[in-house]
Enzyme design. Structure first.
Site, PDB file in Angstrom:
ATOM      1  N   GLU A 250       3.146   5.309  52.389  1.00 37.35           N
ATOM      2  CA  GLU A 250       4.010   5.953  53.264  1.00 37.35           C
ATOM      3  C   GLU A 250       4.172   7.820  53.267  1.00 37.35           C
ATOM      4  O   GLU A 250       4.775   8.214  53.705  1.00 37.35           O
ATOM      5  CB  GLU A 250       5.563   5.598  52.697  1.00 37.35           C
TER       6      GLU A 250
ATOM      7  N   GLU B 116      -4.894  -9.353  36.093  1.00 35.70           N
ATOM      8  CA  GLU B 116      -4.111  -8.215  35.179  1.00 35.70           C
ATOM      9  C   GLU B 116      -4.392  -8.156  33.754  1.00 35.70           C
ATOM     10  O   GLU B 116      -3.998  -7.326  33.382  1.00 35.70           O
ATOM     11  CB  GLU B 116      -2.618  -8.535  35.487  1.00 35.70           C
TER      12      GLU B 116
END
Length: 293
Positions: free
Chosen positions: A79, A110
């Site tokens: 963004e 992870e």
């Protein structure tokens, strides 16, 4: 047991709530995310202050996370281009499990400490880079691997965690603890822990862009007008900042590829587009300083 994993004592019968009460409980619990970020605001401010000189020297923002945290990092990174014209190559996001983990959970990704380090090193980090490390638990191995690799080369590391005294916050140069406590649905850190990370990242990156002269007053004058809505916004921002009417604002913007900063300076100082660009360059992109010159 980590606080983010500890069952909430306030809503042990959550599954029996009437729907309206269930919704109210979920919404109300999110308010704790705002409180947690507010309590951490001095640490976020310290991170912005430390990041500015590195970014001004050409550094990049590198976001690292797994699961929800990784996706939130990616969201913040992408963004920055339309909002502040931030170069896309200077905002990277590393997600445990790679791009496919955006859509489906990649089991075990992870937990790979070495892969986190390898992914970070693959970005060819420099001491001017700012690495934002996100982990609700604060101990995600992938994120810790990236953190340690970043520290090896001297990059600024900022660790965001939702548990007190978490490794990600403790090992980073600047640790930001977002103490959101137990989740309403036990262990579901996509709830208020995720909300707090979203707020913290928005706050950090927005404040950083303000300090980099991407904002004039409270107007985002460095937006990239990539669609019709943003073109209209560029015209409106120029009108607000200068008092010009729509035809004059649009005409100035059309001469400078819809760069709002340039149009504001040209219209306000009644100068040419080239002269406006020169004034902004001399002022390191600050509209306020360019207008005062």
């Amino acid at each position: 047991m980590l606080k983010t994993e500890t069952p909430s004592q306030d809503h042990a019968q959550l599954d029996q709530y009437p729907t309206t009460e269930l919704i109210n409980a979920l919404v109300d619990d999110q308010q704790n995310a705002v409180r947690a970020v507010r309590a951490a605001s001095p640490r976020i401010a310290a991170a912005v202050t430390a990041a500015v000189p590195r970014i001004e020297a050409g550094g990049r923002l590198i976001y690292v996370g797994a699961g929800t945290s990784g996706r939130l990092g990616l969201l913040d990174s992408v963004e920055l281009y339309p909002t502040f014209s931030w170069p896309q190559e200077r905002a990277l996001a590393l997600l445990a499990g790679g791009s496919k983990a955006l859509y489906v959970a990649v089991e075990g990704a992870e937990d790979d400490l070495e892969q986190g380090a390898a992914d970070l090193r693959a970005t060819n980090p420099t001491p001017n880079d700012v690495v934002l490390l996100l982990a609700a638990s604060g101990g995600t191995p992938y994120v810790l691997g990236a953190l340690r690799a970043a520290r090896e080369i001297g990059a600024l590391t900022v660790g965001f965690a939702n548990n007190v005294d978490a490794p990600v916050a403790n090992e980073a140069e600047i640790g930001v603890t977002l103490d959101t406590g137990s989740e309403l649905i036990s262990g579901s850190t996509r709830l208020k822990a995720g909300t707090s990370q979203k707020i913290a990242l928005n706050t950090f990156s927005s404040a950083l862009m303000v300090r980099l002269n991407k904002v004039y007053g409270n107007l985002m004058v460095d937006l990239k007008p990539t669609n019709a809505k943003l073109v209209k916004r560029a015209v409106t921002l120029t009108m607000i900042a200068t008092g010009a009417d729509e035809p004059a604002a649009r005409a100035a913007l059309e001469q400078c590829d819809f760069h709002v900063k340039v149009a504001i300076v040209a219209l306000s100082k009644q100068t040419s587009i080239d002269q406006a660009r020169a004034l902004l360059e001399a002022a390191r992109g600050s509209v306020r300083q360019a207008l005062a010159a």
